[in-house]
Design a protein around this motif. Sequence first.
Motif, PDB file in Angstrom:
ATOM      1  N   ASN A  49      -2.039 108.619  22.562  1.00  0.00           N
ATOM      2  CA  ASN A  49      -2.755 107.522  21.912  1.00  0.00           C
ATOM      3  C   ASN A  49      -1.939 107.040  20.725  1.00  0.00           C
ATOM      4  OD1 ASN A  49      -4.525 105.824  20.506  1.00  0.00           O
ATOM      5  ND2 ASN A  49      -6.325 107.050  21.037  1.00  0.00           N
ATOM      6  N   ASN A  50      -1.297 105.911  20.900  1.00  0.00           N
ATOM      7  CA  ASN A  50      -0.399 105.401  19.868  1.00  0.00           C
ATOM      8  C   ASN A  50      -1.131 104.941  18.614  1.00  0.00           C
ATOM      9  OD1 ASN A  50       1.876 105.809  21.509  1.00  0.00           O
ATOM     10  ND2 ASN A  50       1.634 103.801  22.489  1.00  0.00           N
ATOM     11  N   ASN A  51      -2.459 104.772  18.720  1.00  0.00           N
ATOM     12  CA  ASN A  51      -3.224 104.260  17.582  1.00  0.00           C
ATOM     13  C   ASN A  51      -3.654 105.359  16.617  1.00  0.00           C
ATOM     14  OD1 ASN A  51      -3.169 101.590  18.609  1.00  0.00           O
ATOM     15  ND2 ASN A  51      -4.881 102.074  19.977  1.00  0.00           N
ATOM     16  N   LEU A  52      -3.460 106.620  16.998  1.00  0.00           N
ATOM     17  CA  LEU A  52      -3.934 107.713  16.167  1.00  0.00           C
ATOM     18  C   LEU A  52      -2.805 108.688  15.855  1.00  0.00           C
ATOM     19  CD1 LEU A  52      -7.330 108.500  17.947  1.00  0.00           C
ATOM     20  CD2 LEU A  52      -7.024 107.328  15.764  1.00  0.00           C
ATOM     21  N   GLU A  53      -2.890 109.306  14.683  1.00  0.00           N
ATOM     22  CA  GLU A  53      -1.918 110.308  14.288  1.00  0.00           C
ATOM     23  C   GLU A  53      -2.330 111.678  14.816  1.00  0.00           C
ATOM     24  OE1 GLU A  53      -1.500 110.273  10.098  1.00  0.00           O
ATOM     25  OE2 GLU A  53      -0.712 108.217   9.996  1.00  0.00           O
ATOM     26  N   GLN A  54      -1.377 112.581  14.904  1.00  0.00           N
ATOM     27  CA  GLN A  54      -1.670 113.945  15.324  1.00  0.00           C
ATOM     28  C   GLN A  54      -2.464 114.650  14.224  1.00  0.00           C
ATOM     29  OE1 GLN A  54      -0.929 115.368  18.293  1.00  0.00           O
ATOM     30  NE2 GLN A  54      -1.997 117.252  17.670  1.00  0.00           N
ATOM     31  N   CYS A  55      -3.554 115.286  14.611  1.00  0.00           N
ATOM     32  CA  CYS A  55      -4.354 116.030  13.636  1.00  0.00           C
ATOM     33  C   CYS A  55      -3.572 117.243  13.136  1.00  0.00           C
ATOM     34  CB  CYS A  55      -5.664 116.507  14.262  1.00  0.00           C
ATOM     35  SG  CYS A  55      -6.807 115.191  14.690  1.00  0.00           S
ATOM     36  N   GLU A  56      -3.566 117.430  11.854  1.00  0.00           N
ATOM     37  CA  GLU A  56      -2.964 118.612  11.247  1.00  0.00           C
ATOM     38  C   GLU A  56      -4.101 119.446  10.661  1.00  0.00           C
ATOM     39  OE1 GLU A  56       0.101 119.422  11.572  1.00  0.00           O
ATOM     40  OE2 GLU A  56       0.849 117.523  12.410  1.00  0.00           O
TER      41      GLU A  56
END
Length: 590
Positions: free
Chosen positions: A222-229
């Motif tokens: 999903n290019n619209n969201l960042e990876q959750c850290e």
Amino acid sequence: MAEVANRPLFPMPFPVIFLVLSIISGFGITPSQAASQIRNHTWEIDYMFWSPDCVENIIMGINGQFPGPTIRANVSDTIIVHVNNKLSTEGVVIHWHGILQRGTPWADGTASISQCAINPGENFTYQFVVDKAGTYFYHGHLGMQRSAGLYGSLIVDLEEGKKEPFDYDEEINLLLSDWWHKSVHKQEVGLNSNPFRWIGEPESILINGRGQFNCSIAAKYNNNLEQCELKENEECAPFILQVKPKKTYRIRIASTTSLSALNLAIGNHSLLVVEADGNYVAPFVTYDIDIYSGESYSVLITTNQDPAQNYWVSVGVRGRLPETAPALTLLNYLPNSVDKLPISPPPETPKWDDFARSKRFTGRILATEDIPKPPVNFNRRIFLLNTQNLMKGGSIKWAINNVSLVLPSTPYLGAIKIGLKTTFDQNPPPETFPEDYDINKPPPNPNTTTGNGVYKFELGEVVDVILQNANMLKENTSDIHPWHLHGHDFWVLGYGEGKFSADVDENNLNLENPPLKNTVVIFPRGWTAIRFVADNPGVWAFHCHIEPHLHMGMGVIFAEEVHRVGTIPTHALACGGIARTLIYRPATKP
């Protein structure tokens, strides 16, 4: 009972208070009930800081936890919950969703209907017997407190020694919900305002109270969201479904959403549907399920995929143009690490407005042979037209047969029991709507009226309700509505397009194997037919389970032979007109 396999990604200590009392006398428990167990709980309800979707907010919790504690019992057990209201500025009640409350209608937990609100600093004891196994839940039923997070699971197992009609090794319990960053009080004020302010779409979908806002654990797809850290012990860390290879798992799924219809799928795994709303259904295989607010299901999955991999669990929005990212978590094949993400993208949620697909799924839900069939004939048929309307001054309401429900300050149960005739409208609401009403157009007269009249039924009366959907105020718009009936299960006789016609649709109603449910959906510009027996003395709400829709008036009240209800605890009803009456006339036994 199978082993329970619920595991959070990062285990967290939750304070749980179990106050075990060996008291039978004083609670009115009969000798037959004494043979079963008494499940005693003490709750403190208060607001607290929490981060359901990694954004800190104010949430309504029980004993310092969210979601609230899971209650588990066996059929014929007595559940006793001592509720202490620690909220400083508002009352509270708890509804036990799907529990029939036979003999204890005052414990249904509906403010202004079955009881007074529990005021700040006060306490109230709920006591009831669970008489049917199934997947249930509880939630607040005053204002929009479910939207504030006041809910939890309630699981009823079969009696000790009895066996389910299907086999499984372990069990996982999922509670699905939606979450707003806007406070519930701001939502309520907006719904009552002129100009009207809609609550908007939720920021997050939660699985067991956990979700992620503005990030994704599957960000590479999903290019619209960042990876959750995510950090260890974060309250928003995904709830992981831990499983072992070559096992069968029962997954209990309940939806407490305030607005959203949802779709759940597990990558590479089929789902065998076996239970709906606490009743067995003829098993059928599907790759995803639609679930509406107020519904519950049990599905069986077999962990027969590559044991070296993990798999996505995806929950996305249906029925509304989605502005909320799907909730994601993992089906974690042990001993794989939870850090090992699936090699395929998450299952795609079906197109939000593919209602034909939703109707096909709903049509597959049928009763098993063991479920009793409905009576062949009905004694009374009520048509309930769902419309969006205006009040004078321009505020927007929902109405049933052009009446928008506004609850009285005196609970119906007590008012009817002691014969008060001034606390609510004694004229019954309309039982139908004009034959020439065009459901495909906005209402020709958009103005509505408020009311609080009651539909009254005789004991044993067989009642049909035709729920009729219609166009909203805006052209070419019609909403989905999940309707929930308190105090009863009902048979779902059928669904149809357009306006119900007795001449055309009557012969197509299913009297052979209709499912028993307590919540049912009405599709846009369509109808749904249900049948129930008025065999439970009390006063019961029947309403749309979407929080803002009920808040805006989409509900009706059913009363059944209230004079047959036994002694009602005085503290359940001592408010409004009843409190004034008690000053001059002490409570009397029936």
